[in-house]
Design an enzyme around this catalytic site. Structure first.
Site, PDB file in Angstrom:
ATOM      1  N   SER A  66     -21.457  13.029   9.328  1.00 14.91           N
ATOM      2  CA  SER A  66     -20.265  13.345   9.592  1.00 14.91           C
ATOM      3  C   SER A  66     -19.977  14.646   8.873  1.00 14.91           C
ATOM      4  O   SER A  66     -20.653  14.943   7.877  1.00 14.91           O
ATOM      5  CB  SER A  66     -19.194  12.325   9.400  1.00 14.91           C
ATOM      6  OG  SER A  66     -19.511  12.007   8.002  1.00 14.91           O
TER       7      SER A  66
ATOM      8  N   CYS B 217     -24.479  11.066   1.410  1.00 15.20           N
ATOM      9  CA  CYS B 217     -23.850  10.321   2.510  1.00 15.20           C
ATOM     10  C   CYS B 217     -23.278  11.244   3.371  1.00 15.20           C
ATOM     11  O   CYS B 217     -23.290  12.823   3.374  1.00 15.20           O
ATOM     12  CB  CYS B 217     -22.856   9.298   1.586  1.00 15.20           C
ATOM     13  SG  CYS B 217     -22.236   8.059   2.935  1.00 15.20           S
TER      14      CYS B 217
ATOM     15  N   LYS C  85       0.794  -1.067  -0.153  1.00 11.44           N
ATOM     16  CA  LYS C  85       0.007  -0.150   0.125  1.00 11.44           C
ATOM     17  C   LYS C  85       0.906   1.410  -0.033  1.00 11.44           C
ATOM     18  O   LYS C  85       0.628   2.185  -0.772  1.00 11.44           O
ATOM     19  CB  LYS C  85      -0.817  -0.004   1.420  1.00 11.44           C
ATOM     20  CG  LYS C  85      -1.614   1.328   1.313  1.00 11.44           C
ATOM     21  CD  LYS C  85      -1.932   1.377   2.934  1.00 11.44           C
ATOM     22  CE  LYS C  85      -2.693   2.834   2.958  1.00 11.44           C
ATOM     23  NZ  LYS C  85      -4.005   2.748   2.581  1.00 11.44           N
TER      24      LYS C  85
ATOM     25  N   HIS D  14     -19.177  12.172  -3.113  1.00 12.43           N
ATOM     26  CA  HIS D  14     -17.908  11.354  -3.420  1.00 12.43           C
ATOM     27  C   HIS D  14     -16.771  12.373  -4.264  1.00 12.43           C
ATOM     28  O   HIS D  14     -15.849  11.818  -4.594  1.00 12.43           O
ATOM     29  CB  HIS D  14     -18.147  10.121  -3.990  1.00 12.43           C
ATOM     30  CG  HIS D  14     -19.160   9.242  -3.091  1.00 12.43           C
ATOM     31  ND1 HIS D  14     -20.450   9.571  -3.136  1.00 12.43           N
ATOM     32  CD2 HIS D  14     -18.905   8.276  -2.118  1.00 12.43           C
ATOM     33  CE1 HIS D  14     -21.051   8.487  -2.256  1.00 12.43           C
ATOM     34  NE2 HIS D  14     -19.967   7.620  -1.733  1.00 12.43           N
TER      35      HIS D  14
ATOM     36  N   GLU E 276     -25.394  -5.653   1.759  1.00 14.80           N
ATOM     37  CA  GLU E 276     -24.174  -6.571   1.351  1.00 14.80           C
ATOM     38  C   GLU E 276     -24.015  -7.832   2.199  1.00 14.80           C
ATOM     39  O   GLU E 276     -23.238  -8.883   1.732  1.00 14.80           O
ATOM     40  CB  GLU E 276     -22.757  -5.787   1.465  1.00 14.80           C
ATOM     41  CG  GLU E 276     -22.506  -5.258   2.915  1.00 14.80           C
ATOM     42  CD  GLU E 276     -21.374  -4.270   2.878  1.00 14.80           C
ATOM     43  OE1 GLU E 276     -21.261  -3.342   2.235  1.00 14.80           O
ATOM     44  OE2 GLU E 276     -20.536  -4.709   3.696  1.00 14.80           O
TER      45      GLU E 276
HETATM   46  N1  GLN Z   1     -23.230   8.734   9.817  1.00 12.61           N
HETATM   47  C1  GLN Z   1     -22.404   8.375   8.931  1.00 12.61           C
HETATM   48  C2  GLN Z   1     -21.640   9.382   8.407  1.00 12.61           C
HETATM   49  O1  GLN Z   1     -22.124  10.554   7.960  1.00 12.61           O
HETATM   50  C3  GLN Z   1     -22.726   7.572   7.804  1.00 12.61           C
HETATM   51  C4  GLN Z   1     -21.759   6.937   6.778  1.00 12.61           C
HETATM   52  C5  GLN Z   1     -22.061   6.068   5.858  1.00 12.61           C
HETATM   53  O2  GLN Z   1     -23.045   5.987   5.483  1.00 12.61           O
HETATM   54  N2  GLN Z   1     -21.183   5.076   5.489  1.00 12.61           N
HETATM   55  O3  GLN Z   1     -20.350   9.579   8.056  1.00 12.61           O
HETATM   56 ZN    ZN Z   2     -23.726   6.816   3.302  1.00 16.92          ZN
END
Ligand code: GLN
Ligand code: ZN
Length: 769
Positions: free
Chosen positions: A443, A736, A18, A704, A615
């Site tokens: 987050s 996200c 890595k 992302h 998953e």
């Molecule tokens: N609550 C988490 C964040 O905001 C959710 C992260 C995720 O969906 N993988 O980071």
């Molecule tokens: Zn997410």
């Protein structure tokens, strides 16, 4: 009788690969340096296996990024969009470009798609096929690796992904053909490759065909027969190893037994139920490779049980058996001895085996069943026995209070007091949120400072006091920022969390954490899953303090933020001495207690993230219902403790909902936030078709990418959403958490998001008036 493994971990004992690759990407080391480091890792892996006593060692189990991408390059299966780049860069750079995309020197090319390797947490790069796809033998990686090992005096078995699995895990990038139709073009190239390997002096070739663990169509089954008949006829002198793993063979059993191969490898961890029938019907001269040591967990093998199985196989097969790992050890960390001074309790260590220990187990199992043991072996066998005896009794593992609590769960424990429509009415009244309420997923950017202070605190270089006041400062400014831009439901920002599973694992009984237990997730990304070894319980509140602190700073609602039981289970190494469902219920109860405490502390909205529910789906559809029923139920146990007025959110960040939408609806979260922005809300179709009754926050922009979405485009997405869903059910949020982003783009993006929501409210108001 011989010993073998299907593959060895390749990232290096301390993630050397890595680090080398990432330095190469940053131009800090040359290609030559990179190759040298890779070569050192490979040598170490081979010699390690030899020294331990593995008889048949693999080559081509090494990869700079991904073994499937390696195959694509071997067959020159390179999507058209890379053609021009190919003429301009080295082979290594083309390889990394296909893995990661390129955005420089007039090139802007997207990478191959990445997806999960069967039901593991490893991700591979999806081969892309076009209708007129040509295959040509291209790279000599496989030959080179074979030679490299031969120089050390090791005659390896090259590992190839078998032709059917290779085609079936790929994707058609054009309409009007089926990738299976490409088999006729692909097989001659396999033949060419095998020919070259034969010329090198290869004895065995391993064909990985884990697709045999899936439900196959008639056509797919026939193609298997065709492919292996074709290849074996051409190479009667090469010994073919056909390796199935990750499941049993089921409806593919007869087919598999009929294939003209010299060694059949089966996964006895997941397919022990088929051993008898295989022993009964397997061709006498065919070798049976027993995948008996679990390649994808970290628990010691139970010699007592395994020797019985091997001895049974011996009765029929005599010495015509191999002892092996169930799958490649790629999914298992390197070496437990690195943990001796680490943070795993001593008592727990005696129950564990990482890759190196698993190799030793395989060798020892051979010795036991052959009856030629030495003094030190006997000590090992005793230790193994002892470990299993004290595992059954250990108070570190077994907590009767927890077990009793799980056993006395009843249906009402997973039901809210009233149905959604009633709760919704009460929540609207209680929470007083505007139409199209805005929020984030939890987050906020984890800046260098946040990460470095957290690490310092962890390493005891920072006092609790200093650390806490730093967190207070971060939370305060996050709350102020959210208030300033006008978000409706706020979050504290998760600055205290390194990882959404590790954070909870560290606060729950039943978990341990390794220092070097890394496994490859994709490319250079490695994960260090928590070790869930015992009954799970929560001694103290885990999140209440920071959530309550954040709430104290604002009149607006602050959302409590938890990771759900299925996700915690899914992203850990889970004990194998009880059903996963039971372990999941234990976690669910711990989360339930946290939910109750948050509610008690005055938090009115609580989010329980479950990004990993999908998953966890078993490979075969037959097994879906059982899994989904306990997984959904575990979520409901964790969520159903609250009053009607407390709003439960959940979050999932993937894109395929169609096949499990009914189960997602069964979870009965008041609000679900999901990814949709990249597909222009198309993903909502599943929710619309199903008439999903509860509230939804379809992600309105892609977190992302650092790109800032503008007001119009968010509004456009929201208008689309209002055409599909009832207005009063729509939330507005990113798709996200924002932890991987930087603050500047986060500020701009969220401001635009709030403005768009406000514009939407105005629009709706004006149509009403
Ligand atoms: N609550 C988490 C964040 O905001 C959710 C992260 C995720 O969906 N993988 O980071
Ligand atoms: Zn997410």
């Amino acid at each position: 009788m011989k010993t073998t493994v299907l593959g060895h971990p390749r990232i290096g004992e301390k993630r050397e690969l890595k680090k080398a690759i990432e330095s190469y990407w940053k131009n800090k080391i040359s290609e030559k340096d990179l190759l040298k480091i890779a070569s050192t890792i490979k040598k170490k892996n081979w010699l390690n296996q030899k020294e331990i006593g593995i008889d048949i060692i693999s080559s081509n189990d090494f990869s700079f990024y991904d073994q499937v991408l390696d195959m694509s390059l071997t067959f020159n299966c390179i999507p058209k969009r890379f053609k021009k780049l190919k003429d301009n860069v080295s082979f290594v750079d083309l390889y990394f470009a296909m893995a990661r995309g390129v955005q420089k020197d007039n090139f802007d090319i997207v990478a191959l798609e990445m997806t999960k390797w069967f039901d593991t947490n490893y991700h591979y790069l999806v081969p892309e096929f076009e209708k007129e796809q040509k295959f040509e033998l291209n790279s000599c990686k496989i030959i080179n690796e074979y030679r490299e090992a031969l120089d050390l005096g090791i005659n390896t078995k090259p590992v190839l992904i078998g032709p059917l699995t290779y085609l079936l895990i790929g994707k058609e990038k054009e309409n009007g053909f089926n990738r299976l139709d490409l088999l006729n073009r692909l097989l001659p190239v396999y033949a060419q490759l095998i020919k070259e390997l034969e010329n090198e002096g290869v004895t065995y070739i391993q064909f990985d065909e884990p697709y045999l663990s899936l439900d196959l169509t008639d056509k797919e089954q026939k193609s298997y027969l065709k492919a292996y008949t074709f290849l074996k006829e051409k190479f009667p002198n090469i010994k073919f190893i056909l390796a199935n793993y990750f499941g049993n063979l089921k409806d593919n059993l007869n087919l598999t037994l009929s294939l003209p191969v010299d060694v059949l490898h089966v996964d006895l961890v997941r397919g022990l139920d088929e051993l008898d029938i295989i022993l009964k019907h397997q061709k006498e001269e065919q070798i049976l490779s027993l995948g008996i040591v679990n390649g994808r967990n970290i628990w010691k093998n139970n010699f007592n049980i395994s020797t019985k199985i091997i001895n049974k196989a011996k009765v029929t097969k005599g010495n015509n058996i191999w002892i092996s790992s169930s799958c490649s050890l790629l999914h298992c960390p390197y070496d437990l001895t690195n943990e001796k001074k680490g943070s795993i309790p001593k008592e727990v260590i005696q129950w564990l085996a990482f890759s190196k220990q698993k190799l030793q187990e395989i060798v020892l199992l051979k010795k036991i069943t052959q009856g030629n043991l030495q003094g030190s072996d006997i000590k090992e066998i005793e230790a193994n026995k002892l470990a299993f005896i004290n595992k059954e009794k250990s108070t570190l593992i077994h907590n009767h209070k927890v077990k009793n609590r799980v056993n006395s769960l009843t249906k009402p424990d997973s039901l809210r007091n009233n149905v959604f429509l009633e709760r919704q009415k009460k929540q609207k009244e209680e929470l007083q949120l505007p139409l199209f309420p805005t929020t984030t997923i939890g987050s906020f950017p984890q800046t260098k400072e946040v990460r470095s202070l957290r690490l310092k605190y962890k390493n005891k270089q920072l006092s609790e006091e200093t650390y806490n006041s730093f967190l207070e400062k971060e939370i305060t400014s996050a709350i102020k920022f959210q208030e300033n831009i006008g978000l409706d439901v706020l979050v504290h920002g998760e600055f205290e969390r390194n990882d959404m599973v590790e954070y909870f694992g560290e606060r729950l009984a039943g978990f341990a954490f390794s220092n070097f237990g890394w496994v490859q997730s994709y490319g250079t990304r490695c994960v260090k899953p928590p070790i869930l070894f015992g009954d799970v319980s929560r001694e103290n509140p885990m999140t209440v303090k920071w959530t309550q602190y954040a709430q104290s700073l604002s009149k607006k609602h602050v959302k409590g933020m938890l990771t759900g039981p299925v996700t915690i289970l899914q992203w850990s190494f889970v004990r194998d001495d009880q059903p996963r469902a039971q372990t999941c219920n234990q976690i669910a109860l711990a989360i339930r207690d946290e939910v109750a405490d948050l509610e008690k502390a005055g938090i009115k909205i609580i989010q329980i993230d479950e990004p990993a529910i999908r998953e966890g789906l078993p490979l075969r559809k037959d097994n879906w219902t059982t899994y989904l029923s306990w997984a959904v139920n575990a979520f409901k146990i964790s969520a159903s403790v609250v009053k009607d007025t407390t709003q439960i959110h959940t979050h999932m960040c993937y894109s395929e909902f169609n096949d499990i939408i009914a189960n997602i609806s069964d979870m009965d979260a008041d609000v679900i936030t999901i990814e949709t922005s990249r597909s222009e809300m198309e993903l909502l179709d599943a929710f619309v078709d199903f008439k999903y009754p509860n509230e939804i926050g379809p992600g309105v922009y892609d977190i992302h990418s650092p790109r800032v979405p503008n007001i119009n485009e968010i509004e456009h997405l929201l208008i689309k959403a209002t055409k599909l869903l009832p207005e009063e059910n729509i939330w507005v949020n990113p798709d996200c958490g924002l932890k991987t982003r930087d603050w500047p783009e986060t500020i701009l993006a969220l401001k635009n998001m709030v403005t768009s929501a406000k514009l939407m409210r105005k629009k709706v108001l004006s149509t009403i008036q």
